[in-house]
Each structure stands twice: as C-alpha cells, then as structure tokens.
Write a protein that holds these residues in place. Structure first.
Motif, PDB file in Angstrom:
ATOM      1  N   GLY A 152       9.966 -22.501  34.940  1.00 44.74           N
ATOM      2  CA  GLY A 152       9.357 -23.121  33.910  1.00 44.74           C
ATOM      3  C   GLY A 152       8.490 -24.344  34.191  1.00 44.74           C
ATOM      4  N   PHE A 153       7.789 -24.694  33.229  1.00 43.37           N
ATOM      5  CA  PHE A 153       7.034 -26.013  33.375  1.00 43.37           C
ATOM      6  C   PHE A 153       7.743 -27.400  33.704  1.00 43.37           C
ATOM      7  N   ARG A 154       7.374 -28.246  34.383  1.00 45.81           N
ATOM      8  CA  ARG A 154       7.975 -29.517  34.757  1.00 45.81           C
ATOM      9  C   ARG A 154       7.250 -30.643  33.899  1.00 45.81           C
ATOM     10  N   ASN A 155       8.173 -31.308  33.542  1.00 47.11           N
ATOM     11  CA  ASN A 155       7.828 -32.649  32.735  1.00 47.11           C
ATOM     12  C   ASN A 155       8.513 -34.018  33.079  1.00 47.11           C
ATOM     13  N   LEU A 156       7.804 -35.112  32.584  1.00 43.32           N
ATOM     14  CA  LEU A 156       8.148 -36.435  33.042  1.00 43.32           C
ATOM     15  C   LEU A 156       8.934 -37.171  31.995  1.00 43.32           C
ATOM     16  N   THR A 157       9.803 -37.886  32.640  1.00 45.57           N
ATOM     17  CA  THR A 157      10.985 -38.625  31.891  1.00 45.57           C
ATOM     18  C   THR A 157      10.905 -40.086  32.900  1.00 45.57           C
ATOM     19  N   ASN A 158      10.987 -41.211  32.083  1.00 47.58           N
ATOM     20  CA  ASN A 158      10.770 -42.448  32.722  1.00 47.58           C
ATOM     21  C   ASN A 158      11.808 -43.490  31.647  1.00 47.58           C
ATOM     22  N   ASN A 159      11.809 -44.684  32.364  1.00 45.02           N
ATOM     23  CA  ASN A 159      12.332 -45.647  31.333  1.00 45.02           C
ATOM     24  C   ASN A 159      11.514 -46.959  31.163  1.00 45.02           C
ATOM     25  N   LYS A 160      10.212 -46.772  31.492  1.00 39.54           N
ATOM     26  CA  LYS A 160       9.326 -47.903  31.434  1.00 39.54           C
ATOM     27  C   LYS A 160       8.468 -47.845  29.879  1.00 39.54           C
ATOM     28  N   HIS A 161       7.793 -46.436  29.818  1.00 44.06           N
ATOM     29  CA  HIS A 161       6.962 -46.489  28.588  1.00 44.06           C
ATOM     30  C   HIS A 161       6.457 -45.024  28.458  1.00 44.06           C
ATOM     31  N   ALA A 162       6.264 -44.444  27.457  1.00 48.75           N
ATOM     32  CA  ALA A 162       5.647 -43.101  27.393  1.00 48.75           C
ATOM     33  C   ALA A 162       4.312 -43.044  28.107  1.00 48.75           C
ATOM     34  N   VAL A 163       4.370 -41.727  28.593  1.00 44.93           N
ATOM     35  CA  VAL A 163       2.948 -41.329  29.544  1.00 44.93           C
ATOM     36  C   VAL A 163       2.151 -40.657  28.538  1.00 44.93           C
ATOM     37  N   THR A 164       1.063 -41.433  28.094  1.00 43.32           N
ATOM     38  CA  THR A 164       0.045 -40.731  27.169  1.00 43.32           C
ATOM     39  C   THR A 164      -1.342 -40.556  27.924  1.00 43.32           C
ATOM     40  N   LYS A 165      -1.322 -41.457  28.979  1.00 43.80           N
ATOM     41  CA  LYS A 165      -2.643 -41.461  29.823  1.00 43.80           C
ATOM     42  C   LYS A 165      -2.381 -41.451  31.171  1.00 43.80           C
ATOM     43  N   LEU A 166      -3.507 -41.275  32.043  1.00 45.80           N
ATOM     44  CA  LEU A 166      -3.363 -41.235  33.385  1.00 45.80           C
ATOM     45  C   LEU A 166      -2.775 -42.700  33.912  1.00 45.80           C
ATOM     46  N   GLU A 167      -3.330 -43.862  33.278  1.00 41.39           N
ATOM     47  CA  GLU A 167      -3.107 -45.016  33.911  1.00 41.39           C
ATOM     48  C   GLU A 167      -1.501 -45.596  33.408  1.00 41.39           C
ATOM     49  N   ASP A 168      -0.937 -44.958  32.510  1.00 38.20           N
ATOM     50  CA  ASP A 168       0.388 -45.057  32.106  1.00 38.20           C
ATOM     51  C   ASP A 168       1.343 -44.729  33.595  1.00 38.20           C
ATOM     52  N   LEU A 169       0.950 -43.954  34.523  1.00 32.82           N
ATOM     53  CA  LEU A 169       1.743 -43.727  35.804  1.00 32.82           C
ATOM     54  C   LEU A 169       1.537 -44.742  36.721  1.00 32.82           C
ATOM     55  N   ASP A 170       0.583 -45.712  36.709  1.00 29.11           N
ATOM     56  CA  ASP A 170       0.574 -46.822  37.575  1.00 29.11           C
ATOM     57  C   ASP A 170       1.791 -47.426  37.764  1.00 29.11           C
ATOM     58  N   GLY A 171       2.245 -47.455  39.103  1.00 30.18           N
ATOM     59  CA  GLY A 171       3.402 -48.456  39.540  1.00 30.18           C
ATOM     60  C   GLY A 171       4.857 -47.536  39.228  1.00 30.18           C
ATOM     61  N   VAL A 172       4.789 -46.764  38.334  1.00 34.90           N
ATOM     62  CA  VAL A 172       6.061 -46.026  37.920  1.00 34.90           C
ATOM     63  C   VAL A 172       7.045 -45.552  39.300  1.00 34.90           C
ATOM     64  N   LYS A 173       8.052 -46.002  39.444  1.00 30.52           N
ATOM     65  CA  LYS A 173       8.933 -45.656  40.905  1.00 30.52           C
ATOM     66  C   LYS A 173       9.310 -44.148  40.284  1.00 30.52           C
ATOM     67  N   LEU A 174       8.801 -43.172  40.634  1.00 32.50           N
ATOM     68  CA  LEU A 174       9.068 -41.661  40.358  1.00 32.50           C
ATOM     69  C   LEU A 174       9.674 -40.908  41.427  1.00 32.50           C
ATOM     70  N   ARG A 175      11.056 -40.173  41.214  1.00 27.37           N
ATOM     71  CA  ARG A 175      11.407 -39.344  42.090  1.00 27.37           C
ATOM     72  C   ARG A 175      10.813 -38.126  42.123  1.00 27.37           C
ATOM     73  N   VAL A 176      10.422 -37.603  43.268  1.00 34.64           N
ATOM     74  CA  VAL A 176       9.763 -36.248  43.319  1.00 34.64           C
ATOM     75  C   VAL A 176      10.557 -35.486  44.315  1.00 34.64           C
ATOM     76  N   MET A 177      10.052 -34.273  44.240  1.00 37.28           N
ATOM     77  CA  MET A 177      10.632 -33.198  45.176  1.00 37.28           C
ATOM     78  C   MET A 177      10.388 -33.423  46.551  1.00 37.28           C
ATOM     79  N   GLN A 178      11.120 -32.972  47.720  1.00 34.67           N
ATOM     80  CA  GLN A 178      10.840 -33.301  49.139  1.00 34.67           C
ATOM     81  C   GLN A 178       9.953 -32.238  49.423  1.00 34.67           C
ATOM     82  N   ASN A 179       8.302 -32.619  48.856  1.00 35.29           N
ATOM     83  CA  ASN A 179       7.509 -31.616  49.089  1.00 35.29           C
ATOM     84  C   ASN A 179       6.010 -32.226  49.128  1.00 35.29           C
ATOM     85  N   GLU A 180       5.559 -32.086  50.245  1.00 29.93           N
ATOM     86  CA  GLU A 180       4.429 -32.846  50.593  1.00 29.93           C
ATOM     87  C   GLU A 180       3.152 -32.811  49.488  1.00 29.93           C
ATOM     88  N   VAL A 181       2.971 -31.658  48.771  1.00 28.20           N
ATOM     89  CA  VAL A 181       2.318 -31.564  47.580  1.00 28.20           C
ATOM     90  C   VAL A 181       2.654 -32.395  46.568  1.00 28.20           C
TER      91      VAL A 181
END
Length: 338
Positions: A152-181
């Motif tokens: 399935g498609f992967r989607n984002l969750t976080n506790n700071k604010h809704a991600v509605t634009k590219l800039e909303d990701l700035d500085g968000v501490k995001l857990r990602v898979m242990q995968n270089e890509v």
C-alpha cells in the motif's frame, strides 16, 4: 488345509492386498506439497490471500498439488526465505520488493518516492511489461517472480502540524525505515530523518524522541499510533508492493500444467488481495478519523513540488537500475497521465 498350503495362501492374499494398496500409495507420493511462507499473521491481508491461493491450487490440480501457507514469519524474515528459495530448501513465498534490492538492483525502481499517483497507475505498471521485465531479472539469481501483491501507499503522521506543503516538513523529527533511499529522500525534503527499527517506533513517538513517522493506514491503525499522533497527512509518497516468489531450482522441475495452475492461482489471489487491502485501508482511515486524528490530503501541486525536489534522489535510482528502464517507466506513466 495343510500348514504349507495355508501359509502359501496367506502370503498370496497379503501380496494381493499390498498390490491393491500400491496405486493409492503411489498417488499419495505424487501429491506435490508446496511450502509458502509469509511474514504477517493468518488474519492479515497476506494470510487471507494465501488461503485463496491455496484453495485455488488444490481445486485446479484436483488435489495433486497442496500449498501449505506458513505465516507469522515462522520460516524466517523475507531475507531468510529468499535465500531458502535460492538454495531450493523452500518452494514459495510472498514478501517485500524492498528486501530484494540487494539481490536484483532493478527492484529499487519500486522504492522511488512519488513514482505512482494512484493505485490504477501502480496496477498498470506492475502488471504490465515493465513489472514483468523487473521480475524476470530475478531468474538470474535463482528466483522466479509470479505476480505483485499490494502492501500500500505510505502516509505521514506527526504531532507538530498538518503537512499541507513542502515547507511543513522542515525540522520535523521523522522516523524512517533503515533504508538509504528513505533517509536521503526525507532529508532532501527538509525533515530531520531518523532511522529506527519499527519495534522501537511507538515508544519513540510516546516519549517525543521523534515527532512523526510514515506507514500505510492499516499499520497506523493496528499499531495504535493514533494514541500518540495527532495529525495524519495523506501524502501517498511511496507505493510498496509485495511479490510472490518461487525457487527457480524447484520451478524448473515442474510440468507446464503445474506452472499454469500456480500462475493462475497467484493471479486470482493477487486480485483478491488488492481488493481486500484497499477495502481494509479505507476502513482503517475511517477508524483513525473516528479516533480523533486530524486528517488532511496533500494537494497534487504540492506532491509535484516534493517530487521535483527529489530530482537528485531519483537520478541516483535511475543510475542504479539503468537509465533505459527508468526512461521506459517515466514514459509509460506520462502516457497514462495525459
């Protein structure tokens, strides 16, 4: 009756009895048992689809082929099962394409961020000549790819604010898979990408070691991330397929009819699994909303901005899998999007 004659008669009767049983015994020996491994439990979308496939094989073969579906990673993680297939110690499995990248570099195509806009595009590419071309590369490594299923498609969750634009990701501490890509992609998009094992994720969200994470709806619900996450942004940033694999050593020993039974059953299970997964995902999204998560959908224009920002990442993937395959895929997608 004389003792010698009696013994002779008994021996003859016993021989006849064994002779009568022989065809039945021989028939039992000819039944082909197929060990089919998968990672999730029996009640999951993988488990349900594996049962559909098992039933289809038994019916089409008249019981001469029996698939034993073994879930909950009882035969080991995907990487271990792949090696068992290559060595001929196991017959079949279904698992992630991401773990095959180390075996067949072309599989990295499916790790491309924002490759597909929707499931219709994913189905068309995966089930078409491009998907087959990537699968066929596995044969050089001792594996046979039959069909793709859907994670399935992967989607984002976080506790700071809704991600509605590219800039909303700035500085968000995001857990990602242990995968270089994945690491490189989210760093490029401005997030503070932190690689963590999935087993540590809930605790990391709860203690605010990380602000957010990314997974399909089904996983977000089953893992109860709604208890420690407020915002869910439908980004569909990566589409994750699963793939049905067979051991080439074993596959090459099958008859043409046996191969057809397996391929037909795999296709039937694929169609069932995709429908099941999508229905489950839609229900999971509704459940997450009812549990209080604030949900928004990323606008196509913003997805395009993110895709554009990842040009360097995509260039690296194209170089790794081969420019001709990359160009063919992009041309096929452009044609569908007209």
């Amino acid at each position: 009756m004389k003792p010698v004659v009696r013994r002779t008669v008994l021996a003859t009767v016993a021989a006849l009895a064994l002779g009568a049983a022989a065809p039945s015994f021989a028939q039992e020996i000819k039944t082909r048992i197929i060990r089919f491994g998968y990672g999730l439990n029996e009640q999951s979308n993988q488990g349900r689809a594996a049962k559909v496939m098992s039933d289809a094989i038994a019916k089409a073969s008249g019981g001469k082929m029996k698939m034993r579906a073994i879930g909950a990673a009882a035969l080991g993680p995907d990487t271990q099962m792949q090696q068992a297939l290559i060595g001929g110690a196991q017959e079949m499995m279904v698992g992630s394409t991401a773990t095959l990248v180390g075996i067949t570099k072309e599989m990295a195509l499916w790790d491309t961020p924002f490759l597909f806009n929707n499931t219709q595009e994913a189905d068309a590419i995966l089930d078409g000549p491009i998907g087959r071309k990537v699968m066929d590369k596995l044969e050089e490594k001792g594996l046979v790819g039959l069909v793709y299923w859907e994670n399935g498609f992967r989607n984002l969750t976080n506790n700071k604010h809704a991600v509605t634009k590219l800039e909303d990701l700035d500085g968000v501490k995001l857990r990602v898979m242990q995968n270089e890509v994945f690491l490189s992609s989210f760093k490029t998009l401005g997030a503070n990408a932190i690689p963590l094992p999935f087993s540590e994720l809930f605790s990391a969200l709860e203690t605010k070691t990380v602000d957010g994470q990314e997974n399909p709806f089904n996983t977000i619900l089953s893992s109860k991330f709604y208890e420690v996450q407020k915002y869910l942004s439908i980004t569909n940033h990566v589409y994750s397929p699963w793939i049905i694999l067979a051991s080439k050593k074993w596959w090459d020993g099958l008859s043409k009819d046996e191969k057809k039974v397996l391929m037909d059953a795999a296709v039937a299970a694929r169609d069932y699994e995709r429908k099941d997964t999508r229905e489950e995902g839609a229900k999971a999204l509704a459940d997450l909303k009812s549990k209080g998560m604030q949900i928004n959908e990323l606008a196509p224009a913003e997805a395009a901005r993110m895709r554009s920002k990842l040009t360097t990442i995509n260039g690296g993937i194209a170089s790794n899998i081969g420019q001709p395959l990359w160009d063919e895929t992009q041309a096929a997608l452009a044609k569908m999007r007209k």
